[in-house]
Scaffold this motif. Sequence first.
Motif, PDB file in Angstrom:
ATOM      1  N   UNK A 147       0.726  -1.108 -17.806  1.00  0.00           N
ATOM      2  CA  UNK A 147       1.437  -1.131 -16.534  1.00  0.00           C
ATOM      3  C   UNK A 147       1.853   0.295 -16.198  1.00  0.00           C
ATOM      4  N   UNK A 148       1.386   0.805 -15.047  1.00  0.00           N
ATOM      5  CA  UNK A 148       1.774   2.139 -14.593  1.00  0.00           C
ATOM      6  C   UNK A 148       3.209   2.143 -14.089  1.00  0.00           C
ATOM      7  N   UNK A 149       3.815   3.322 -14.016  1.00  0.00           N
ATOM      8  CA  UNK A 149       5.189   3.458 -13.524  1.00  0.00           C
ATOM      9  C   UNK A 149       5.329   2.982 -12.079  1.00  0.00           C
ATOM     10  N   UNK A 150       4.236   3.020 -11.304  1.00  0.00           N
ATOM     11  CA  UNK A 150       4.289   2.577  -9.900  1.00  0.00           C
ATOM     12  C   UNK A 150       4.068   1.066  -9.751  1.00  0.00           C
ATOM     13  N   UNK A 151       3.967   0.340 -10.868  1.00  0.00           N
ATOM     14  CA  UNK A 151       3.795  -1.110 -10.826  1.00  0.00           C
ATOM     15  C   UNK A 151       2.354  -1.572 -10.795  1.00  0.00           C
ATOM     16  N   UNK A 152       1.413  -0.638 -10.710  1.00  0.00           N
ATOM     17  CA  UNK A 152       0.004  -1.025 -10.742  1.00  0.00           C
ATOM     18  C   UNK A 152      -0.423  -1.303 -12.177  1.00  0.00           C
ATOM     19  N   UNK A 153      -1.396  -2.190 -12.313  1.00  0.00           N
ATOM     20  CA  UNK A 153      -1.975  -2.504 -13.619  1.00  0.00           C
ATOM     21  C   UNK A 153      -3.282  -1.740 -13.766  1.00  0.00           C
ATOM     22  N   UNK A 154      -3.472  -1.138 -14.926  1.00  0.00           N
ATOM     23  CA  UNK A 154      -4.741  -0.504 -15.259  1.00  0.00           C
ATOM     24  C   UNK A 154      -5.341  -1.314 -16.400  1.00  0.00           C
ATOM     25  N   UNK A 155      -6.510  -1.866 -16.155  1.00  0.00           N
ATOM     26  CA  UNK A 155      -7.220  -2.612 -17.193  1.00  0.00           C
ATOM     27  C   UNK A 155      -8.548  -1.925 -17.463  1.00  0.00           C
ATOM     28  N   UNK A 156      -8.756  -1.535 -18.719  1.00  0.00           N
ATOM     29  CA  UNK A 156     -10.029  -0.956 -19.160  1.00  0.00           C
ATOM     30  C   UNK A 156     -10.782  -2.023 -19.945  1.00  0.00           C
ATOM     31  N   UNK A 157     -12.095  -1.966 -19.902  1.00  0.00           N
ATOM     32  CA  UNK A 157     -12.956  -2.953 -20.560  1.00  0.00           C
ATOM     33  C   UNK A 157     -14.340  -2.353 -20.670  1.00  0.00           C
ATOM     34  N   UNK A 158     -15.189  -2.976 -21.479  1.00  0.00           N
ATOM     35  CA  UNK A 158     -16.560  -2.496 -21.450  1.00  0.00           C
ATOM     36  C   UNK A 158     -17.348  -3.387 -20.516  1.00  0.00           C
ATOM     37  N   UNK A 159     -18.363  -2.794 -19.875  1.00  0.00           N
ATOM     38  CA  UNK A 159     -19.050  -3.421 -18.747  1.00  0.00           C
ATOM     39  C   UNK A 159     -20.513  -3.021 -18.753  1.00  0.00           C
ATOM     40  N   UNK A 160     -21.322  -3.804 -18.072  1.00  0.00           N
ATOM     41  CA  UNK A 160     -22.728  -3.476 -17.876  1.00  0.00           C
ATOM     42  C   UNK A 160     -23.136  -3.895 -16.471  1.00  0.00           C
ATOM     43  N   UNK A 161     -24.015  -3.121 -15.854  1.00  0.00           N
ATOM     44  CA  UNK A 161     -24.464  -3.418 -14.495  1.00  0.00           C
ATOM     45  C   UNK A 161     -25.764  -4.209 -14.458  1.00  0.00           C
ATOM     46  N   UNK A 162     -26.572  -4.088 -15.517  1.00  0.00           N
ATOM     47  CA  UNK A 162     -27.894  -4.717 -15.547  1.00  0.00           C
ATOM     48  C   UNK A 162     -28.107  -5.386 -16.897  1.00  0.00           C
ATOM     49  N   UNK A 163     -28.920  -6.410 -16.897  1.00  0.00           N
ATOM     50  CA  UNK A 163     -29.156  -7.178 -18.128  1.00  0.00           C
ATOM     51  C   UNK A 163     -29.620  -6.296 -19.276  1.00  0.00           C
ATOM     52  N   UNK A 164     -30.442  -5.323 -19.014  1.00  0.00           N
ATOM     53  CA  UNK A 164     -30.961  -4.443 -20.060  1.00  0.00           C
ATOM     54  C   UNK A 164     -30.299  -3.066 -20.042  1.00  0.00           C
ATOM     55  N   UNK A 165     -29.286  -2.895 -19.211  1.00  0.00           N
ATOM     56  CA  UNK A 165     -28.643  -1.591 -19.061  1.00  0.00           C
ATOM     57  C   UNK A 165     -27.667  -1.268 -20.178  1.00  0.00           C
ATOM     58  N   UNK A 166     -27.259  -0.024 -20.213  1.00  0.00           N
ATOM     59  CA  UNK A 166     -26.271   0.431 -21.180  1.00  0.00           C
ATOM     60  C   UNK A 166     -24.886  -0.091 -20.820  1.00  0.00           C
ATOM     61  N   UNK A 167     -24.087  -0.310 -21.822  1.00  0.00           N
ATOM     62  CA  UNK A 167     -22.690  -0.684 -21.614  1.00  0.00           C
ATOM     63  C   UNK A 167     -21.889   0.597 -21.441  1.00  0.00           C
ATOM     64  N   UNK A 168     -20.800   0.500 -20.697  1.00  0.00           N
ATOM     65  CA  UNK A 168     -19.925   1.646 -20.515  1.00  0.00           C
ATOM     66  C   UNK A 168     -18.494   1.144 -20.357  1.00  0.00           C
ATOM     67  N   UNK A 169     -17.546   2.059 -20.479  1.00  0.00           N
ATOM     68  CA  UNK A 169     -16.146   1.703 -20.288  1.00  0.00           C
ATOM     69  C   UNK A 169     -15.831   1.772 -18.795  1.00  0.00           C
ATOM     70  N   UNK A 170     -15.373   0.663 -18.251  1.00  0.00           N
ATOM     71  CA  UNK A 170     -14.979   0.591 -16.856  1.00  0.00           C
ATOM     72  C   UNK A 170     -13.479   0.326 -16.772  1.00  0.00           C
ATOM     73  N   UNK A 171     -12.948   0.436 -15.581  1.00  0.00           N
ATOM     74  CA  UNK A 171     -11.526   0.171 -15.385  1.00  0.00           C
ATOM     75  C   UNK A 171     -11.300  -0.397 -13.986  1.00  0.00           C
ATOM     76  N   UNK A 172     -10.281  -1.206 -13.892  1.00  0.00           N
ATOM     77  CA  UNK A 172      -9.823  -1.716 -12.611  1.00  0.00           C
ATOM     78  C   UNK A 172      -8.329  -1.395 -12.504  1.00  0.00           C
TER      79      UNK A 172
END
Length: 176
Positions: A147-172
Amino acid sequence: GRVFAARSTDSGANFDFLAFIGPEPPGYYIMPAHLRVTDTDIIVAIRCCERSEDFQTSRHWIDLYRSSDNGSTWNHQNTAAETGSGGNPPTLTRLEDGRVCLIYGYRADPYNICARLSDDNGNSWSNEVLLRSGGGNPDLGYPRTTLNADGQIVTCYYWNDHAEGERYIGATIWTP
């Protein structure tokens, strides 16, 4: 694959077993996330899996357990979310307005990162809030949230865009 509560009173040098959380599972109960909600109440969200005897079908979900005595005993509170094929560990975060935020990966098509909110310390949950959708395959998730000081939530996770693509760390970053 069974979750338990333990306590340390010496900064982690030693631990005392308190109690198992939930019954012996028919599959596995793993990767808990906990949150203290009062001076004596703790909630724990657990990644759960149950497989049929022939291993042809399975169910994956997140169960919520509550202790009202600082972890000595635990009771099943509710099933907070379904998580699709393979399951996914949850996070629990207390928001500035007092609500509890549960975040998890949903590992069935369309492959999502999701949230649910509770304004009663996990007794009930909102409808699913979609944070990100359309992953390339079910190999995604494992969120970590702050939880950021401004009340926003930062969520990091690993993600992939394509079935055979590389995974990477994404965030919302979002405001509930």
